[in-house]
Structures are given as C-alpha cells and as structure tokens.
Design a protein around this motif. Structure first.
Motif, PDB file in Angstrom:
ATOM      1  N   TYR A  72       0.832  -1.202   0.000  1.00  0.00           N
ATOM      2  CA  TYR A  72       0.000   0.000   0.000  1.00  0.00           C
ATOM      3  C   TYR A  72       0.869   1.255   0.000  1.00  0.00           C
ATOM      4  O   TYR A  72       1.854   1.345   0.734  1.00  0.00           O
ATOM      5  CB  TYR A  72      -0.904   0.038   1.235  1.00  0.00           C
ATOM      6  CG  TYR A  72      -2.031  -0.957   1.201  1.00  0.00           C
ATOM      7  CD1 TYR A  72      -3.295  -0.603   0.745  1.00  0.00           C
ATOM      8  CD2 TYR A  72      -1.835  -2.268   1.629  1.00  0.00           C
ATOM      9  CE1 TYR A  72      -4.333  -1.523   0.717  1.00  0.00           C
ATOM     10  CE2 TYR A  72      -2.870  -3.194   1.610  1.00  0.00           C
ATOM     11  CZ  TYR A  72      -4.110  -2.815   1.151  1.00  0.00           C
ATOM     12  OH  TYR A  72      -5.130  -3.725   1.118  1.00  0.00           O
ATOM     13  N   ASN A  73       0.490   2.226  -0.805  1.00  0.00           N
ATOM     14  CA  ASN A  73       1.060   3.561  -0.732  1.00  0.00           C
ATOM     15  C   ASN A  73       0.074   4.466  -0.007  1.00  0.00           C
ATOM     16  O   ASN A  73      -1.090   4.095   0.195  1.00  0.00           O
ATOM     17  CB  ASN A  73       1.350   4.112  -2.129  1.00  0.00           C
ATOM     18  CG  ASN A  73       2.552   3.452  -2.758  1.00  0.00           C
ATOM     19  OD1 ASN A  73       3.625   3.411  -2.161  1.00  0.00           O
ATOM     20  ND2 ASN A  73       2.385   2.921  -3.964  1.00  0.00           N
ATOM     21  N   SER A  74       0.539   5.633   0.369  1.00  0.00           N
ATOM     22  CA  SER A  74      -0.316   6.545   1.123  1.00  0.00           C
ATOM     23  C   SER A  74      -0.353   7.914   0.467  1.00  0.00           C
ATOM     24  O   SER A  74       0.689   8.521   0.216  1.00  0.00           O
ATOM     25  CB  SER A  74       0.184   6.672   2.568  1.00  0.00           C
ATOM     26  OG  SER A  74      -0.721   7.420   3.344  1.00  0.00           O
ATOM     27  N   LEU A  75      -1.557   8.360   0.174  1.00  0.00           N
ATOM     28  CA  LEU A  75      -1.774   9.689  -0.390  1.00  0.00           C
ATOM     29  C   LEU A  75      -2.372  10.577   0.692  1.00  0.00           C
ATOM     30  O   LEU A  75      -3.212  10.135   1.474  1.00  0.00           O
ATOM     31  CB  LEU A  75      -2.725   9.608  -1.580  1.00  0.00           C
ATOM     32  CG  LEU A  75      -2.905  10.879  -2.418  1.00  0.00           C
ATOM     33  CD1 LEU A  75      -1.596  11.249  -3.108  1.00  0.00           C
ATOM     34  CD2 LEU A  75      -3.990  10.661  -3.471  1.00  0.00           C
ATOM     35  N   ARG A  76      -1.907  11.805   0.729  1.00  0.00           N
ATOM     36  CA  ARG A  76      -2.347  12.721   1.778  1.00  0.00           C
ATOM     37  C   ARG A  76      -2.899  13.982   1.135  1.00  0.00           C
ATOM     38  O   ARG A  76      -2.343  14.491   0.170  1.00  0.00           O
ATOM     39  CB  ARG A  76      -1.150  13.054   2.669  1.00  0.00           C
ATOM     40  CG  ARG A  76      -1.437  13.947   3.840  1.00  0.00           C
ATOM     41  CD  ARG A  76      -0.181  14.167   4.633  1.00  0.00           C
ATOM     42  NE  ARG A  76       0.865  14.780   3.827  1.00  0.00           N
ATOM     43  CZ  ARG A  76       2.054  15.152   4.309  1.00  0.00           C
ATOM     44  NH1 ARG A  76       2.344  14.927   5.573  1.00  0.00           N
ATOM     45  NH2 ARG A  76       2.936  15.721   3.530  1.00  0.00           N
ATOM     46  N   PHE A  77      -4.006  14.474   1.673  1.00  0.00           N
ATOM     47  CA  PHE A  77      -4.506  15.751   1.183  1.00  0.00           C
ATOM     48  C   PHE A  77      -5.019  16.617   2.315  1.00  0.00           C
ATOM     49  O   PHE A  77      -5.508  16.136   3.329  1.00  0.00           O
ATOM     50  CB  PHE A  77      -5.564  15.579   0.079  1.00  0.00           C
ATOM     51  CG  PHE A  77      -6.715  14.680   0.393  1.00  0.00           C
ATOM     52  CD1 PHE A  77      -7.866  15.154   0.973  1.00  0.00           C
ATOM     53  CD2 PHE A  77      -6.645  13.332   0.083  1.00  0.00           C
ATOM     54  CE1 PHE A  77      -8.931  14.317   1.236  1.00  0.00           C
ATOM     55  CE2 PHE A  77      -7.708  12.483   0.338  1.00  0.00           C
ATOM     56  CZ  PHE A  77      -8.857  12.978   0.923  1.00  0.00           C
ATOM     57  N   TYR A  78      -4.840  17.920   2.109  1.00  0.00           N
ATOM     58  CA  TYR A  78      -5.275  18.929   3.064  1.00  0.00           C
ATOM     59  C   TYR A  78      -6.369  19.756   2.419  1.00  0.00           C
ATOM     60  O   TYR A  78      -6.270  20.136   1.254  1.00  0.00           O
ATOM     61  CB  TYR A  78      -4.108  19.832   3.469  1.00  0.00           C
ATOM     62  CG  TYR A  78      -3.014  19.120   4.216  1.00  0.00           C
ATOM     63  CD1 TYR A  78      -3.183  18.740   5.541  1.00  0.00           C
ATOM     64  CD2 TYR A  78      -1.802  18.824   3.593  1.00  0.00           C
ATOM     65  CE1 TYR A  78      -2.170  18.091   6.223  1.00  0.00           C
ATOM     66  CE2 TYR A  78      -0.786  18.171   4.272  1.00  0.00           C
ATOM     67  CZ  TYR A  78      -0.983  17.808   5.587  1.00  0.00           C
ATOM     68  OH  TYR A  78       0.010  17.153   6.263  1.00  0.00           O
ATOM     69  N   ILE A  79      -7.391  20.049   3.197  1.00  0.00           N
ATOM     70  CA  ILE A  79      -8.558  20.775   2.677  1.00  0.00           C
ATOM     71  C   ILE A  79      -8.809  22.021   3.514  1.00  0.00           C
ATOM     72  O   ILE A  79      -8.793  21.966   4.746  1.00  0.00           O
ATOM     73  CB  ILE A  79      -9.806  19.874   2.699  1.00  0.00           C
ATOM     74  CG1 ILE A  79      -9.623  18.663   1.771  1.00  0.00           C
ATOM     75  CG2 ILE A  79     -11.049  20.661   2.292  1.00  0.00           C
ATOM     76  CD1 ILE A  79     -10.704  17.626   1.908  1.00  0.00           C
ATOM     77  N   SER A  80      -9.034  23.124   2.823  1.00  0.00           N
ATOM     78  CA  SER A  80      -9.536  24.343   3.465  1.00  0.00           C
ATOM     79  C   SER A  80     -10.997  24.500   3.043  1.00  0.00           C
ATOM     80  O   SER A  80     -11.317  24.401   1.853  1.00  0.00           O
ATOM     81  CB  SER A  80      -8.734  25.562   3.023  1.00  0.00           C
ATOM     82  OG  SER A  80      -7.391  25.460   3.435  1.00  0.00           O
TER      83      SER A  80
END
Length: 327
Positions: free
Chosen positions: A68-76
């Motif tokens: 598994y790879n990991s994707l990260r996202f930040y939301i405003s």
C-alpha cells in the motif's frame, strides 16, 4: 502551572516514556527500568488510563511493505455550516480507504490520509467526493506520503534523556513488498488497534496456536512490517499541543543539515516527507505558541540562507487513526 503534568511524578513520566518506546513490553520489564514492582506499574498505568492521559495503544505498521502507498490531502473549507463540516468529516472517517483524519487550526482545516493499492479505485472514490462536496472545498493540496521518521517523546524525561536514544524508527515508501498471507493480516489488524493485546487472545481470535502467533509476530518485526508498538497519550491533558510546521527551503541540498540540527530537540516527535508538498515537515509537541516561536526563531537564525519561510497548523482533533488497511 499544568494541573496534570505537575501532578505526574518522575515514575509516571518514565512509565509513559517506556510505553512510548514499546507499549507491548510487560509491566515487569517496565518496572525493572523505572524501579517499581510490576503491580505498582500496573496500578499507575490503570490510573493514567482512567484519568484519560493514556487513550489507547496501537501498532505502527509499514504498509508500504504490504503493498500500500499513502496519499495525503489537506482541505480548506468554504461555505460550510458546523453541520456540513461534521458531515464531511464523517464521510471521510467512514470510508475504508482513509486511515488518518484530523481537523486542524491554522493553514488548513482538515487533513486526510488514505491507502492506495489500486489507483483506479482511488480515482472513483475522489470523483464521488468531488461530486458531493466540491463546492465546500476552497483549497485542496495533495501529496504522496513517502517517509515517516519518528522520534521518542524525550521531553517526558525533561533533561534526563540520551540524545542517542532519540531515533525510534523510520517508515519509507518503495522497496520490495513483503510476502504476507491472511493470518498475517489478521494479526496486524488486531495489533493495529491494541498493541497490548495478549498473545493468547490473538491466538484465540485467529484460531491459531500461541507458538504460531509468536513466530509470525517475530517474522513481521524482523521484516520491519511491524515498526513499533506505541501508546496514544492525550498530551492536551499534560498541557502540550501538537504543532505541524511546514518549511520551504531556499537550498534543498541543506535539508539533511537542518534535520541533523533539529533532531536533538526533545519536543520534535516526527519528520514527514512527501512528494508534492513542503520541503521539510516538522511535528512538535509544545507548551504554547511562544514555545514554537522560540524554536523557529533559533532555527531560522542558525539557517538564515537555507530557510525561505514556514507555515504551521496546530491542535488537531483526531477523528480517525488506524495503521492497518481494511481488506
């Protein structure tokens, strides 16, 4: 003064320090290190659990090694009511792809980390997300999570710690995938949510012998699939706050030099590395904003040409934290 941190004596802090090092070690072993009988260690741990200082125990698993790879996202956010914000958070928490969801104060409002095994599946998930909530997202920042360097919580010991003990473990993306089977996954699933679960219980829940479980766990540890057994400490009760500092560099070649300097700070607990985001990400547990200013003023004074600027977010509310994907 901090009403709970001041209440904890040196023995309590040493117990927390040892649980942070390896939460699966026995009370007897902890007792030998801190100078207490195992029954006293058990009593103190139970007391800290009851007081909410210890939230739970979990296992850090290198999911890169199981495919598994990991994707990260930040939301405003924009145009959100409190009810809509809670709806969006629940949407991410209840999704099988997510493993960490937290609300922040500061640069962004929500951070979400997800597992990626099949890019096509993720694309379908994100398309569905945008159809539901695109109008509420003011900003979206994506990055591929590729390295996690974890440090011991040395500040618990105040000045009584060895700098050589700072590094705990490192999770790095890529590399050769480790061969695992259904039993390995079951063991990892149980350990992920309770690192102190007795071996006999794991054996019963997986319909296996104790010797089989012991051998499987030793193999997973040797292959670095299991990176560490942790304790989730409610640091807010101890008067500490998480600050995530995102640094942009003028000279990326000096990144290692900056890390070698800051790594000895006892309040530094993690360094993240991601493709497509900031050059350097530093996670601190600090008493207050002024504490952060002191650290960053010192860092920018020592590296004035290397550091361009930095931003930060702080005081996350944890909505989800599970270090094992759902199969």
């Amino acid at each position: 003064m901090n009403k709970i941190m001041d209440f904890l004596d040196v023995k309590d802090r040493k117990i927390l320090y040892e649980l942070d090092f390896n939460s699966r070690q026995s009370n007897s072993k902890i007792g030998k290190k801190v100078g207490l009988h195992k029954n006293v260690v058990n009593y103190r741990i139970k007391r800290m659990e009851k007081n909410g200082i210890i939230s739970n125990y979990y296992t850090m698993i290198d999911t890169f090694k199981i495919g598994y790879n990991s994707l990260r996202f930040y939301i405003s956010f924009q145009n959100v009511t409190p009810e809509k914000r809670e709806e969006i958070i629940a949407y991410f928490v209840n999704n099988k792809y997510t493993w960490w969801v937290g609300s922040f104060e500061g640069e962004y409002d929500l951070a979400v980390l997800i597992w990626i095994k099949d890019l096509h599946d993720f694309y379908g998930f994100w398309e569905k997300t945008l159809r539901k909530y695109h109008s509420y997202f003011q900003k979206q920042k994506f990055s591929l999570y590729c390295q996690l360097r974890v440090f011991r919580h040395s500040f618990l010991m105040k000045d009584d710690f060895k700098k050589t003990d700072r590094d705990k473990y490192e999770i790095t993306g890529g590399g050769k995938e480790v061969k695992t089977d259904e039993l390995d996954f079951k063991i990892l699933e149980l350990l992920a949510v309770n690192s102190r679960i007795p071996t006999i219980q794991i054996a019963k829940k997986t319909d296996s012998s104790i010797d089989t479980i012991i051998n499987r766990m030793k193999r997973l540890e040797k292959l670095d699939v299991i990176q560490g057994y942790r304790v989730n400490i409610n640091y807010d009760k101890l008067g500490y706050h998480l600050f995530k500092v995102n640094v942009t560099l003028n000279d990326y070649s000096q990144r290692g030099k900056i890390i070698n300097y800051i790594r000895n700070n006892p309040n530094l607990i993690m360094i993240d590395k991601a493709i497509g985001y900031y050059d350097l990400e530093l996670d601190f547990l600090l008493k207050n904003l002024n504490h952060l200013r002191i650290i960053m003023d010192n860092l920018t004074r020592v590296f004035p040409k290397e550091i361009k600027n930095f931003a930060f977010a702080h005081d996350p509310i944890y909505h989800k934290m599970v270090y094992m994907p759902e199969i």
